[in-house]
Motif scaffolding. Structure first.
Motif, short mmCIF file in Angstrom:
data_model
loop_
_atom_site.label_atom_id
_atom_site.label_comp_id
_atom_site.label_asym_id
_atom_site.label_seq_id
_atom_site.Cartn_x
_atom_site.Cartn_y
_atom_site.Cartn_z
N LYS A 87 0.83 -1.21 0.00
CA LYS A 87 0.00 0.00 0.00
C LYS A 87 0.86 1.27 0.00
O LYS A 87 0.38 2.33 0.32
CB LYS A 87 -0.93 0.01 1.21
CG LYS A 87 -1.99 -1.05 1.15
CD LYS A 87 -2.97 -0.79 0.03
CE LYS A 87 -4.08 -1.83 0.05
NZ LYS A 87 -4.98 -1.67 -1.06
N CYS A 88 2.11 1.14 -0.35
CA CYS A 88 2.98 2.31 -0.43
C CYS A 88 2.85 2.94 -1.81
O CYS A 88 2.83 2.24 -2.81
CB CYS A 88 4.43 1.90 -0.19
SG CYS A 88 5.57 3.27 -0.36
N TYR A 89 2.72 4.26 -1.85
CA TYR A 89 2.56 4.93 -3.13
C TYR A 89 3.84 5.64 -3.57
O TYR A 89 3.80 6.65 -4.25
CB TYR A 89 1.37 5.89 -3.06
CG TYR A 89 0.09 5.13 -2.85
CD1 TYR A 89 -0.51 4.45 -3.90
CD2 TYR A 89 -0.48 5.05 -1.59
CE1 TYR A 89 -1.66 3.72 -3.70
CE2 TYR A 89 -1.64 4.32 -1.40
CZ TYR A 89 -2.22 3.67 -2.46
OH TYR A 89 -3.37 2.93 -2.26
N CYS A 121 9.99 8.40 -4.80
CA CYS A 121 9.42 8.70 -6.12
C CYS A 121 8.09 7.98 -6.32
O CYS A 121 7.85 6.92 -5.76
CB CYS A 121 10.37 8.23 -7.22
SG CYS A 121 11.87 9.19 -7.32
N TYR A 122 7.26 8.58 -7.16
CA TYR A 122 6.03 7.95 -7.62
C TYR A 122 6.41 7.02 -8.76
O TYR A 122 7.31 7.34 -9.52
CB TYR A 122 5.09 9.05 -8.13
CG TYR A 122 3.82 8.54 -8.77
CD1 TYR A 122 2.71 8.27 -8.00
CD2 TYR A 122 3.76 8.32 -10.13
CE1 TYR A 122 1.55 7.79 -8.59
CE2 TYR A 122 2.61 7.85 -10.72
CZ TYR A 122 1.52 7.58 -9.94
OH TYR A 122 0.38 7.10 -10.53
N PRO A 123 5.81 5.87 -8.94
CA PRO A 123 4.71 5.25 -8.19
C PRO A 123 5.26 4.36 -7.08
O PRO A 123 6.46 4.33 -6.84
CB PRO A 123 4.04 4.41 -9.28
CG PRO A 123 5.17 3.93 -10.12
CD PRO A 123 6.15 5.09 -10.14
N GLY A 124 4.35 3.59 -6.48
CA GLY A 124 4.77 2.66 -5.44
C GLY A 124 5.60 1.53 -6.02
O GLY A 124 5.76 1.40 -7.23
N PRO A 125 6.15 0.68 -5.16
CA PRO A 125 7.00 -0.42 -5.64
C PRO A 125 6.19 -1.46 -6.42
O PRO A 125 5.02 -1.68 -6.14
CB PRO A 125 7.56 -1.02 -4.35
CG PRO A 125 6.58 -0.64 -3.29
CD PRO A 125 5.98 0.67 -3.72
N GLU A 162 4.52 -0.24 -16.07
CA GLU A 162 5.63 0.70 -15.98
C GLU A 162 5.12 2.12 -16.23
O GLU A 162 4.30 2.36 -17.11
CB GLU A 162 6.70 0.33 -17.01
CG GLU A 162 7.99 1.05 -16.79
CD GLU A 162 9.10 0.50 -17.67
OE1 GLU A 162 9.46 1.18 -18.65
OE2 GLU A 162 9.61 -0.59 -17.36
N THR A 163 5.57 3.05 -15.42
CA THR A 163 5.18 4.45 -15.58
C THR A 163 6.01 5.06 -16.71
O THR A 163 7.23 4.91 -16.72
CB THR A 163 5.43 5.22 -14.26
OG1 THR A 163 4.79 4.51 -13.20
CG2 THR A 163 4.90 6.62 -14.33
N PRO A 164 5.37 5.76 -17.66
CA PRO A 164 6.09 6.28 -18.82
C PRO A 164 6.87 7.57 -18.54
O PRO A 164 7.25 8.28 -19.47
CB PRO A 164 4.99 6.51 -19.85
CG PRO A 164 3.77 6.76 -19.03
CD PRO A 164 3.93 5.97 -17.77
#
Length: 194
Positions: free
Chosen positions: A14-16, A42-46, A51-53
């Motif tokens: 639940k870590c963001y 950093c964002y996002p969580g683990p 994958e965040t772009p």
């Protein structure tokens, strides 16, 4: 963006945010790998599903210190970081002419990604109003409050909002001066006619 920690002490899913190494671990000495000054939340969580772009996922192992890429990286820990990037009221990010490091950082971290632009635009509109109709005194108070934040949790997109408020205030001051000059000229013209 807002960085939230673990919701409960025992629920690590639940870590963001995740820990990102400013200097990628592949280029670190063993000591640098565990140095707090080389780590940022950093964002996002683990282990996100996708994958965040932009940000740490896009950055990957860049900059490559063996190739001297570090001169093309504006670190979030750099004192000049806030002023190296320019934001317009649409949430778009730019760099000062000739600032190759800021230009490269925007590209390598995907800081011009549409999703980030939309987040920034929403934050700006939430502050200035959709019609950019925040009264000048309210804008000045809001700007003063944002500039005085030095400790604790910073407001999401705070340095974007500082630039937006500054532009908004200057625009309103220009409009007020133009109206005052127009009224002055009109009054002088009417006096001459009498």
């Amino acid at each position: 963006m807002r960085i939230d920690g673990y919701i409960t002490q025992h629920n690590f899913y639940k870590c963001y945010c995740h820990i990102d190494h400013v200097k990628a671990q592949d280029h670190c000495t063993p000591d640098e790998t565990v140095t707090y000054s080389n780590m940022v939340a950093c964002y996002p969580g683990p282990n996100p599903e996708h994958e965040t772009p932009y940000g740490g996922d896009k950055k990957g192992n860049w900059p490559d210190y063996t190739k001297g890429d570090q001169t093309l990286f504006v670190s979030p820990l750099d004192q000049s970081c806030e002023t190296r990037f320019l934001f317009n009221l649409k949430g778009e990010i730019k760099y000062k002419e000739g600032d190759k490091a800021a230009e490269t950082t925007i590209n390598k971290l995907g800081l011009d990604h549409k999703e980030l632009k939309d987040f920034r635009k929403a934050a700006i509109q939430g502050t200035l109003g959709k019609q950019n109709n925040l009264p000048i005194q309210n804008a000045r108070n809001r700007l003063k409050k944002l500039k005085s934040q030095h400790e604790g949790r910073l407001e999401p997109f705070c340095f974007v909002l500082i630039q937006a408020l500054d532009k908004h205030i200057k625009r309103l001051e220009y409009i007020a001066k133009s109206k005052a000059l127009k009224n002055k000229n009109k009054t002088q013209h009417q006096k001459r006619r009498k």
